[in-house]
Design an enzyme around this catalytic site. Structure first.
Site, PDB file in Angstrom:
ATOM      1  N   ASP A 134       0.827  -1.211   0.000  1.00  0.00           N
ATOM      2  CA  ASP A 134       0.000   0.000   0.000  1.00  0.00           C
ATOM      3  C   ASP A 134       0.862   1.262   0.000  1.00  0.00           C
ATOM      4  O   ASP A 134       2.026   1.251   0.374  1.00  0.00           O
ATOM      5  CB  ASP A 134      -0.955   0.019   1.195  1.00  0.00           C
ATOM      6  CG  ASP A 134      -0.232  -0.106   2.533  1.00  0.00           C
ATOM      7  OD1 ASP A 134       0.816  -0.785   2.597  1.00  0.00           O
ATOM      8  OD2 ASP A 134      -0.703   0.473   3.529  1.00  0.00           O
ATOM      9  N   GLU A 140      -0.676  -1.883   5.206  1.00  0.00           N
ATOM     10  CA  GLU A 140       0.194  -1.813   6.395  1.00  0.00           C
ATOM     11  C   GLU A 140       0.096  -0.456   7.066  1.00  0.00           C
ATOM     12  O   GLU A 140       0.270  -0.352   8.285  1.00  0.00           O
ATOM     13  CB  GLU A 140       1.646  -2.089   5.985  1.00  0.00           C
ATOM     14  CG  GLU A 140       2.610  -2.251   7.151  1.00  0.00           C
ATOM     15  CD  GLU A 140       3.122  -0.937   7.733  1.00  0.00           C
ATOM     16  OE1 GLU A 140       3.408  -0.883   8.946  1.00  0.00           O
ATOM     17  OE2 GLU A 140       3.233   0.035   6.968  1.00  0.00           O
TER      18      GLU A 140
END
Length: 396
Positions: free
Chosen positions: A82, A140
């Protein structure tokens, strides 16, 4: 020898890693919205002799099962994918095409090296025994994050050990640095709503100023660290947002404080929450205000299991120093947070750091709009994690 074959194959595919990294950098997606990133990753494994699990956990997580020649140990390798809600300022030719979204923490590089490492391990799968699970993790950066949900999926229940890395520009390419035991801090988000009574600035006695109450609390919260936590324990309490905007002659009716707490031991985090709630309760009595408190336990501290850490570092020192890396450095713990901790709560393993300092550039730390990764670090990461994986599989 399989180790030599893996290292040679990775070297041959360095340009592929760089190309993948640049693709992901150009096309970042923030946590829980990484649909196209996940599609690109999953497509990479099409036609390969693996099992691909998609939409794992609470988002777009992917777990890829690679079976070796014979049964053996099961090792997991994790990389996150991400990006962050940051407007990029790097001026790279492959800068983000999505305004306000940027890979400012190196997850583009994590994903790129891991995909190519996985491909190389697949090509050599008839020469190693056991199972390797490649964990491509979503989200995350944003609590509740993705790691815990992947653990809860059950797909890693048979894993013997797990490993991962993070890029940091504080160290040169070729430097690997690590911490055995407590390595990264736990992190909790906190939110405190304070409600007083609004009024006119010319008549404060008819109102009850929430800003004055909140200002007092901001200062008092610092006494948790200075007077309630053992000086030998790591603890930080930060108020990063004071939401009380309004006209200059209006006494604010209510506002919200937002911040976070950091700690290297869960018991210290529990102490912080207890003392915070005491101080807020006292604020109600002292200032005659009403409050609402949220203390969210986002990421536990990262605990690198000493046995696995020692084994991993010895492997790097025996095989990597002088080859693909310059040195392994024993470093102090970091106060940053990392949800790799969720895996280590249930699976032995370790999380190490890889230097990625850019050449002839000013260094900007992770989460800065000008953050960049020296792409030579991709090959270092791939070889280091590949080396560790073979040792963990007991393929000497």
């Amino acid at each position: 020898m399989i180790r030599e074959q893996l290292m040679n194959l990775l070297s041959e595919k360095e340009e592929e890693m760089i190309s993948l990294r640049r693709h992901f950098h150009e096309n970042p997606e923030i946590s829980f919205q990484e649909k196209e990133t996940a599609n690109t990753i999953a497509s990479y494994y099409e036609g390969k002799d693996v099992v691909v699990h998609r939409n794992v956990g609470n988002g777009y997580g992917i777990v890829v099962d690679i079976q070796g020649k014979k049964p053996g140990r099961t090792i997991a390798l994790r990389a996150d994918f991400d990006a962050l809600p940051i407007l990029e300022e790097t001026d790279l030719p492959f800068s983000s095409k999505n305004p306000g979204v940027m890979h400012a923490c190196g997850h583009d590089g994590h994903t790129a090296y891991m995909m190519v490492l996985a491909d190389c391990l697949i090509q050599l799968k008839d020469q190693w025994n056991g199972t390797i699970k490649i964990v491509h993790q979503h989200a995350e950066e944003m609590a509740p994050a993705g790691a815990k949900s992947i653990v809860d999926s059950g797909l890693l229940d048979d894993v013997d050990e797990i490993y991962g890395i993070h890029f940091f520009p504080t160290h040169d390419v070729g430097e690997v640095f690590y911490t055995s035991g407590w390595a990264f801090a736990g992190c909790s988000d906190l939110s405190i709503k304070i409600k007083g009574k609004g009024g006119h600035g010319s008549m404060p006695h008819t109102a009850n100023d929430a800003i004055v109450a909140a200002s007092s609390l901001v200062m008092n919260l610092q006494t948790i660290v200075s007077r309630r936590v053992n000086p030998y324990d790591m603890a930080v309490v930060t108020i990063g947002s004071f939401e009380g905007a309004g006209a200059s002659n209006v006494i604010k009716d209510n506002l919200i404080l937002r911040g976070d707490a950091r700690y290297m031991d869960v018991s210290v985090g529990e102490k912080i929450e207890i003392e915070l709630r005491k101080l807020v309760k006292g604020l109600e009595e002292s200032f005659d205000v009403k409050t609402e408190v949220e203390f969210l336990w986002d990421y536990p501290p990262v605990y690198n299991h000493p046995e696995q850490t020692a084994k991993a570092i010895k492997s790097l020192e025996d095989h990597g120093v002088g080859e693909y890396m310059t040195q392994a450095i024993d470093s102090p713990p970091s106060t940053g947070g990392e949800d790799f901790s969720q895996y280590l709560l249930k699976i032995p393993g370790c999380f190490i750091n890889v230097g990625c300092k850019p050449e002839a550039k000013e260094v900007y730390l992770n989460h800065h709009p000008k953050f960049d990764v020296n792409e030579k670090a991709l090959l270092v990461a791939a070889k280091a994690v590949g080396d560790i994986a073979l040792t963990a599989l007991e393929m000497q």
